[in-house]
Design a protein around this motif. Structure first.
Motif, PDB file in Angstrom:
ATOM      1  N   PRO A   1      40.786  36.346  38.339  1.00 12.85           N
ATOM      2  CA  PRO A   1      39.360  36.393  38.689  1.00 12.85           C
ATOM      3  C   PRO A   1      38.975  37.768  39.221  1.00 12.85           C
ATOM      4  O   PRO A   1      39.800  38.672  39.337  1.00 12.85           O
ATOM      5  N   ALA A   2      37.701  37.898  39.588  1.00 11.79           N
ATOM      6  CA  ALA A   2      37.172  39.193  40.013  1.00 11.79           C
ATOM      7  C   ALA A   2      37.344  39.454  41.495  1.00 11.79           C
ATOM      8  O   ALA A   2      37.106  40.581  41.958  1.00 11.79           O
ATOM      9  N   ALA A   3      37.740  38.457  42.276  1.00 14.99           N
ATOM     10  CA  ALA A   3      37.852  38.641  43.724  1.00 14.99           C
ATOM     11  C   ALA A   3      38.837  37.621  44.283  1.00 14.99           C
ATOM     12  O   ALA A   3      39.305  36.718  43.581  1.00 14.99           O
ATOM     13  N   ALA A   4      39.116  37.776  45.565  1.00 16.41           N
ATOM     14  CA  ALA A   4      40.050  36.872  46.247  1.00 16.41           C
ATOM     15  C   ALA A   4      39.415  35.508  46.482  1.00 16.41           C
ATOM     16  O   ALA A   4      38.193  35.371  46.560  1.00 16.41           O
ATOM     17  N   ASN A   5      40.260  34.479  46.599  1.00 16.20           N
ATOM     18  CA  ASN A   5      39.849  33.125  46.951  1.00 16.20           C
ATOM     19  C   ASN A   5      38.832  32.527  45.993  1.00 16.20           C
ATOM     20  O   ASN A   5      37.934  31.779  46.401  1.00 16.20           O
ATOM     21  N   LEU A   6      38.972  32.886  44.722  1.00 16.16           N
ATOM     22  CA  LEU A   6      38.211  32.219  43.670  1.00 16.16           C
ATOM     23  C   LEU A   6      39.111  31.282  42.876  1.00 16.16           C
ATOM     24  O   LEU A   6      38.660  30.232  42.421  1.00 16.16           O
TER      25      LEU A   6
ATOM     26  N   GLU B   1      37.951  22.855  43.225  1.00 14.50           N
ATOM     27  CA  GLU B   1      37.848  22.356  41.853  1.00 14.50           C
ATOM     28  C   GLU B   1      39.221  22.344  41.198  1.00 14.50           C
ATOM     29  O   GLU B   1      39.927  23.351  41.187  1.00 14.50           O
ATOM     30  N   SER B   2      39.608  21.224  40.627  1.00 15.64           N
ATOM     31  CA  SER B   2      40.883  21.119  39.910  1.00 15.64           C
ATOM     32  C   SER B   2      40.769  21.830  38.566  1.00 15.64           C
ATOM     33  O   SER B   2      39.820  21.621  37.814  1.00 15.64           O
ATOM     34  N   SER B   3      41.756  22.686  38.274  1.00  9.15           N
ATOM     35  CA  SER B   3      41.750  23.462  37.029  1.00  9.15           C
ATOM     36  C   SER B   3      43.119  23.349  36.362  1.00  9.15           C
ATOM     37  O   SER B   3      43.934  24.263  36.434  1.00  9.15           O
ATOM     38  N   PRO B   4      43.406  22.219  35.698  1.00  6.66           N
ATOM     39  CA  PRO B   4      44.725  22.038  35.086  1.00  6.66           C
ATOM     40  C   PRO B   4      44.932  22.972  33.908  1.00  6.66           C
ATOM     41  O   PRO B   4      43.997  23.292  33.167  1.00  6.66           O
ATOM     42  N   ALA B   5      46.162  23.431  33.741  1.00 14.70           N
ATOM     43  CA  ALA B   5      46.516  24.258  32.596  1.00 14.70           C
ATOM     44  C   ALA B   5      46.506  23.411  31.334  1.00 14.70           C
ATOM     45  O   ALA B   5      46.630  22.187  31.386  1.00 14.70           O
ATOM     46  N   TYR B   6      46.354  24.079  30.187  1.00 11.80           N
ATOM     47  CA  TYR B   6      46.451  23.360  28.931  1.00 11.80           C
ATOM     48  C   TYR B   6      47.866  22.799  28.775  1.00 11.80           C
ATOM     49  O   TYR B   6      48.838  23.413  29.216  1.00 11.80           O
ATOM     50  N   VAL B   7      47.962  21.651  28.140  1.00 13.90           N
ATOM     51  CA  VAL B   7      49.262  21.025  27.929  1.00 13.90           C
ATOM     52  C   VAL B   7      50.140  21.941  27.067  1.00 13.90           C
ATOM     53  O   VAL B   7      49.695  22.474  26.047  1.00 13.90           O
ATOM     54  N   ARG B   8      51.392  22.147  27.506  1.00 19.77           N
ATOM     55  CA  ARG B   8      52.376  22.981  26.820  1.00 19.77           C
ATOM     56  C   ARG B   8      51.924  24.433  26.672  1.00 19.77           C
ATOM     57  O   ARG B   8      52.306  25.130  25.743  1.00 19.77           O
ATOM     58  N   GLU B   9      51.070  24.880  27.582  1.00 23.47           N
ATOM     59  CA  GLU B   9      50.644  26.279  27.615  1.00 23.47           C
ATOM     60  C   GLU B   9      50.895  26.817  29.019  1.00 23.47           C
ATOM     61  O   GLU B   9      49.969  26.957  29.820  1.00 23.47           O
ATOM     62  N   PRO B  10      52.160  27.104  29.381  1.00 26.29           N
ATOM     63  CA  PRO B  10      52.457  27.563  30.748  1.00 26.29           C
ATOM     64  C   PRO B  10      51.784  28.878  31.093  1.00 26.29           C
ATOM     65  O   PRO B  10      51.629  29.202  32.277  1.00 26.29           O
ATOM     66  N   GLN B  11      51.356  29.646  30.074  1.00 27.15           N
ATOM     67  CA  GLN B  11      50.664  30.910  30.355  1.00 27.15           C
ATOM     68  C   GLN B  11      49.385  30.671  31.149  1.00 27.15           C
ATOM     69  O   GLN B  11      48.932  31.552  31.887  1.00 27.15           O
ATOM     70  N   CYS B  12      48.787  29.483  30.998  1.00 27.64           N
ATOM     71  CA  CYS B  12      47.561  29.181  31.745  1.00 27.64           C
ATOM     72  C   CYS B  12      47.818  29.152  33.252  1.00 27.64           C
ATOM     73  O   CYS B  12      46.921  29.397  34.046  1.00 27.64           O
TER      74      CYS B  12
ATOM     75  N   LYS C   1      33.164  33.552  48.437  1.00 32.92           N
ATOM     76  CA  LYS C   1      32.478  32.423  47.847  1.00 32.92           C
ATOM     77  C   LYS C   1      32.036  32.761  46.432  1.00 32.92           C
ATOM     78  O   LYS C   1      31.661  33.898  46.137  1.00 32.92           O
ATOM     79  N   ALA C   2      32.080  31.769  45.569  1.00 32.42           N
ATOM     80  CA  ALA C   2      31.613  31.975  44.189  1.00 32.42           C
ATOM     81  C   ALA C   2      30.104  32.160  44.195  1.00 32.42           C
ATOM     82  O   ALA C   2      29.378  31.580  45.012  1.00 32.42           O
ATOM     83  N   ALA C   3      29.640  32.971  43.239  1.00 34.93           N
ATOM     84  CA  ALA C   3      28.210  33.226  43.176  1.00 34.93           C
ATOM     85  C   ALA C   3      27.463  31.987  42.686  1.00 34.93           C
ATOM     86  O   ALA C   3      27.993  31.225  41.902  1.00 34.93           O
TER      87      ALA C   3
ATOM     88  N   LEU D   1      36.355  27.572  45.409  1.00 39.02           N
ATOM     89  CA  LEU D   1      37.744  27.836  45.043  1.00 39.02           C
ATOM     90  C   LEU D   1      38.190  26.837  43.988  1.00 39.02           C
ATOM     91  O   LEU D   1      37.893  25.640  44.089  1.00 39.02           O
ATOM     92  N   SER D   2      38.884  27.306  42.960  1.00 36.37           N
ATOM     93  CA  SER D   2      39.500  26.423  41.980  1.00 36.37           C
ATOM     94  C   SER D   2      41.013  26.541  42.077  1.00 36.37           C
ATOM     95  O   SER D   2      41.531  27.581  42.486  1.00 36.37           O
ATOM     96  N   LEU D   3      41.712  25.481  41.694  1.00 30.56           N
ATOM     97  CA  LEU D   3      43.163  25.426  41.815  1.00 30.56           C
ATOM     98  C   LEU D   3      43.791  25.177  40.446  1.00 30.56           C
ATOM     99  O   LEU D   3      43.576  24.136  39.835  1.00 30.56           O
ATOM    100  N   ARG D   4      44.565  26.143  39.972  1.00 31.52           N
ATOM    101  CA  ARG D   4      45.276  26.014  38.709  1.00 31.52           C
ATOM    102  C   ARG D   4      46.634  25.352  38.950  1.00 31.52           C
ATOM    103  O   ARG D   4      47.384  25.771  39.827  1.00 31.52           O
ATOM    104  N   HIS D   5      46.941  24.333  38.161  1.00 30.20           N
ATOM    105  CA  HIS D   5      48.208  23.610  38.304  1.00 30.20           C
ATOM    106  C   HIS D   5      48.601  23.051  36.942  1.00 30.20           C
ATOM    107  O   HIS D   5      47.792  23.020  36.004  1.00 30.20           O
ATOM    108  N   ASP D   6      49.846  22.596  36.834  1.00 30.23           N
ATOM    109  CA  ASP D   6      50.288  22.000  35.588  1.00 30.23           C
ATOM    110  C   ASP D   6      50.074  20.486  35.631  1.00 30.23           C
ATOM    111  O   ASP D   6      49.377  19.970  36.507  1.00 30.23           O
ATOM    112  N   TRP D   7      50.712  19.777  34.695  1.00 27.33           N
ATOM    113  CA  TRP D   7      50.495  18.335  34.585  1.00 27.33           C
ATOM    114  C   TRP D   7      51.620  17.527  35.230  1.00 27.33           C
ATOM    115  O   TRP D   7      51.863  16.383  34.844  1.00 27.33           O
TER     116      TRP D   7
END
Length: 264
Positions: free
Chosen positions: A89-94, A186-197, A262-264, A161-167
């Protein structure tokens, strides 16, 4: 008179000889904090830590010549990715990323490490070492990070804030999802079988294994907790981030000013 080809290095004379540079490189590689660092980080440490002005290509040449380059894994060509763009992202805590890994102790068998880090800054915002790797153990790093960077723990305190995690089952459980929703994350799950996310957390886990977990033979959980805690302190304080001009996570966090964005 002419000079025999190959007997004298072409171009202007350098201040430091190759032998002096190699000696300094070996001293940096002997640093007990981190192992197997690549030529780019060694170049940065020579310049910033020692004031040794030397070209990056020269460092690469000398390390290759002396057999000092870190081993690299062969990369296979991959097809088109489902995930495009960037996860930075463009800044911290996003956006934060979180993941877990198992490690062995002699007295207590398999144990778990869970960590969370900021995708922009690159610092570890919270971590937990536990015997049982359930959803509650996975929540602890998020709780630590929220208290540290938002100053409180309560409803909607971390909105933006969004949180990236796997399944993994820890992250998809109702308890985990319910608590981060309560915090406004906000929950932000990675794509299935795409650990790069989930690449930021995945890359840190690899560093943790290579620089800490694989280098120690832990007797018990308490011994592991201390070693891992000490490593994370060193990581935030001394690990160099190439995308931030080889600055440390703590330096980047300090440059962000406010700890909450904070997000805009």
């Amino acid at each position: 008179a002419t000079t025999e080809p190959g007997t004298v290095k072409r171009g202007p004379a350098t201040v430091h000889t190759d032998d002096e540079i190699v000696e300094a490189i070996r001293e940096e590689l002997a640093d007990p904090d981190f192992k197997g660092e690549g030529y780019k980080k060694i170049h940065a440490r020579l310049r910033h830590g020692r004031g040794l002005v030397v070209g990056r290509n020269r460092v690469l040449r000398l390390m290759r010549q002396e057999g000092l380059l870190a081993p690299t894994r062969r990369v296979h060509k991959r097809g088109d990715k489902a995930h495009r763009g960037t996860i930075i992202p463009a800044a911290a805590n996003l956006m934060w990323g979180t993941d877990g890994t198992k490690f062995w102790t002699e007295e207590e068998g398999w144990c778990w490490f869970f960590g969370a880090l900021d995708h922009f800054v690159g610092d570890v915002v919270g971590h937990n070492v536990a015997k049982v790797g359930d959803r509650f153990a996975a929540l602890e790093p998020i709780r630590q990070g929220v208290v540290k960077h938002y100053g409180a723990f309560g409803a909607d305190v971390a909105v933006g804030l969004s949180l990236r995690h796997d399944w993994g089952t820890q992250y998809t459980s109702d308890d985990f999802q319910g608590e981060i929703k309560h915090l406004g994350i906000e929950s932000s799950p990675a794509y299935v079988r795409e650990p790069q996310c989930n690449g930021c957390a995945e890359r840190f886990m690899r560093t943790l294994r290579e620089q800490c977990l694989y280098l120690h033979r832990f007797k018990n959980l308490e011994e592991a907790r201390k070693a891992i805690r000490d490593f994370i302190v060193r990581y935030n304080d001394r690990w160099l981030l190439e995308r931030h001009g080889h600055r440390t996570p703590n330096q980047v966090r300090a440059d962000c000013g406010s700890t909450v964005t904070k997000a805009a």
